[in-house]
Design a protein around this motif. Structure first.
Motif, PDB file in Angstrom:
ATOM      1  N   ALA A  74      -3.238  10.434  -8.819  1.00  0.00           N
ATOM      2  CA  ALA A  74      -4.017  10.202  -7.604  1.00  0.00           C
ATOM      3  C   ALA A  74      -4.168   8.695  -7.422  1.00  0.00           C
ATOM      4  O   ALA A  74      -4.590   8.002  -8.351  1.00  0.00           O
ATOM      5  N   PRO A  75      -3.817   8.163  -6.251  1.00  0.00           N
ATOM      6  CA  PRO A  75      -3.984   6.725  -6.027  1.00  0.00           C
ATOM      7  C   PRO A  75      -5.461   6.332  -6.142  1.00  0.00           C
ATOM      8  O   PRO A  75      -6.338   7.068  -5.695  1.00  0.00           O
ATOM      9  N   GLN A  76      -5.702   5.197  -6.763  1.00  0.00           N
ATOM     10  CA  GLN A  76      -7.063   4.672  -6.820  1.00  0.00           C
ATOM     11  C   GLN A  76      -7.483   4.282  -5.404  1.00  0.00           C
ATOM     12  O   GLN A  76      -6.672   3.802  -4.624  1.00  0.00           O
ATOM     13  N   VAL A 127       0.848  -1.198   0.000  1.00  0.00           N
ATOM     14  CA  VAL A 127       0.000   0.000   0.000  1.00  0.00           C
ATOM     15  C   VAL A 127       0.883   1.248   0.000  1.00  0.00           C
ATOM     16  O   VAL A 127       0.677   2.165  -0.802  1.00  0.00           O
ATOM     17  N   ASP A 128       1.859   1.279   0.899  1.00  0.00           N
ATOM     18  CA  ASP A 128       2.754   2.436   0.974  1.00  0.00           C
ATOM     19  C   ASP A 128       3.514   2.646  -0.339  1.00  0.00           C
ATOM     20  O   ASP A 128       3.643   3.784  -0.820  1.00  0.00           O
ATOM     21  N   ASP A 129       4.008   1.554  -0.929  1.00  0.00           N
ATOM     22  CA  ASP A 129       4.734   1.652  -2.205  1.00  0.00           C
ATOM     23  C   ASP A 129       3.823   2.191  -3.300  1.00  0.00           C
ATOM     24  O   ASP A 129       4.238   3.015  -4.114  1.00  0.00           O
ATOM     25  N   TYR A 130       2.595   1.708  -3.330  1.00  0.00           N
ATOM     26  CA  TYR A 130       1.637   2.156  -4.341  1.00  0.00           C
ATOM     27  C   TYR A 130       1.357   3.653  -4.205  1.00  0.00           C
ATOM     28  O   TYR A 130       1.403   4.398  -5.186  1.00  0.00           O
ATOM     29  N   ILE A 131       1.112   4.098  -2.995  1.00  0.00           N
ATOM     30  CA  ILE A 131       0.830   5.518  -2.750  1.00  0.00           C
ATOM     31  C   ILE A 131       2.048   6.365  -3.135  1.00  0.00           C
ATOM     32  O   ILE A 131       1.915   7.404  -3.782  1.00  0.00           O
ATOM     33  N   GLU A 132       3.236   5.916  -2.766  1.00  0.00           N
ATOM     34  CA  GLU A 132       4.463   6.649  -3.094  1.00  0.00           C
ATOM     35  C   GLU A 132       4.705   6.688  -4.600  1.00  0.00           C
ATOM     36  O   GLU A 132       5.064   7.726  -5.155  1.00  0.00           O
ATOM     37  N   ARG A 133       4.488   5.566  -5.267  1.00  0.00           N
ATOM     38  CA  ARG A 133       4.678   5.513  -6.726  1.00  0.00           C
ATOM     39  C   ARG A 133       3.720   6.466  -7.440  1.00  0.00           C
ATOM     40  O   ARG A 133       4.113   7.181  -8.362  1.00  0.00           O
ATOM     41  N   CYS A 134       2.474   6.484  -6.994  1.00  0.00           N
ATOM     42  CA  CYS A 134       1.500   7.414  -7.577  1.00  0.00           C
ATOM     43  C   CYS A 134       1.948   8.852  -7.374  1.00  0.00           C
ATOM     44  O   CYS A 134       1.853   9.686  -8.287  1.00  0.00           O
ATOM     45  N   LYS A 135       2.461   9.153  -6.183  1.00  0.00           N
ATOM     46  CA  LYS A 135       2.942  10.500  -5.880  1.00  0.00           C
ATOM     47  C   LYS A 135       4.083  10.881  -6.820  1.00  0.00           C
ATOM     48  O   LYS A 135       4.110  11.982  -7.363  1.00  0.00           O
ATOM     49  N   GLU A 136       5.027   9.945  -7.036  1.00  0.00           N
ATOM     50  CA  GLU A 136       6.159  10.198  -7.930  1.00  0.00           C
ATOM     51  C   GLU A 136       5.696  10.469  -9.358  1.00  0.00           C
ATOM     52  O   GLU A 136       6.297  11.268 -10.077  1.00  0.00           O
TER      53      GLU A 136
END
Length: 115
Positions: free
Chosen positions: A66-68, A53-62
């Motif tokens: 906006a994270p789904q 979850v954290d990786d997904y949110i960070e990747r979206c930020k990079e």
């Protein structure tokens, strides 16, 4: 079904007898979004789920995306026209919107089952 919860994401908990491991995926995301995780123990599974979850949110930020989210707060409910009319009548008689009427009904039902 057993699930994991973290930062408003819900993940499945499954077991592979063939691989002798636990695995899962984040549930209720749009079809084009798949986030999976695994572990040998529940603790490892939970840790990998939270890291995913954290990786997904960070990747979206990079990427400036906006994270789904698992849930948007909006949903379509199909009911018969006669029930729709009754809901509209009930809402009007209470001086509230159809949306508020349905939300209150759902909240009451969830309370009866302890959610």
């Amino acid at each position: 079904m057993n699930v994991l919860k973290y930062k408003n994401y819900i993940g499945s908990v499954e077991f592979s007898d063939e691989d002798d491991c636990l695995f899962g995926k984040i549930l209720f995301l749009p079809n084009n979004t798949l986030i999976s995780y695994e572990g040998s123990t529940i603790s490892e599974l939970r840790k990998d789920f939270e890291a995913a979850v954290d990786d997904y949110i960070e990747r979206c930020k990079e990427l400036g995306l906006a994270p789904q989210k698992s849930f948007s707060g909006s949903m379509n409910v199909r009911i018969s026209p006669s029930v729709h009319a009754k809901v509209a009548e009930g809402a009007a008689s209470e001086g509230i919107s159809i949306n508020a009427f349905i939300k209150e009904a759902i909240d009451q039902r969830l309370a009866t089952i302890g959610l």
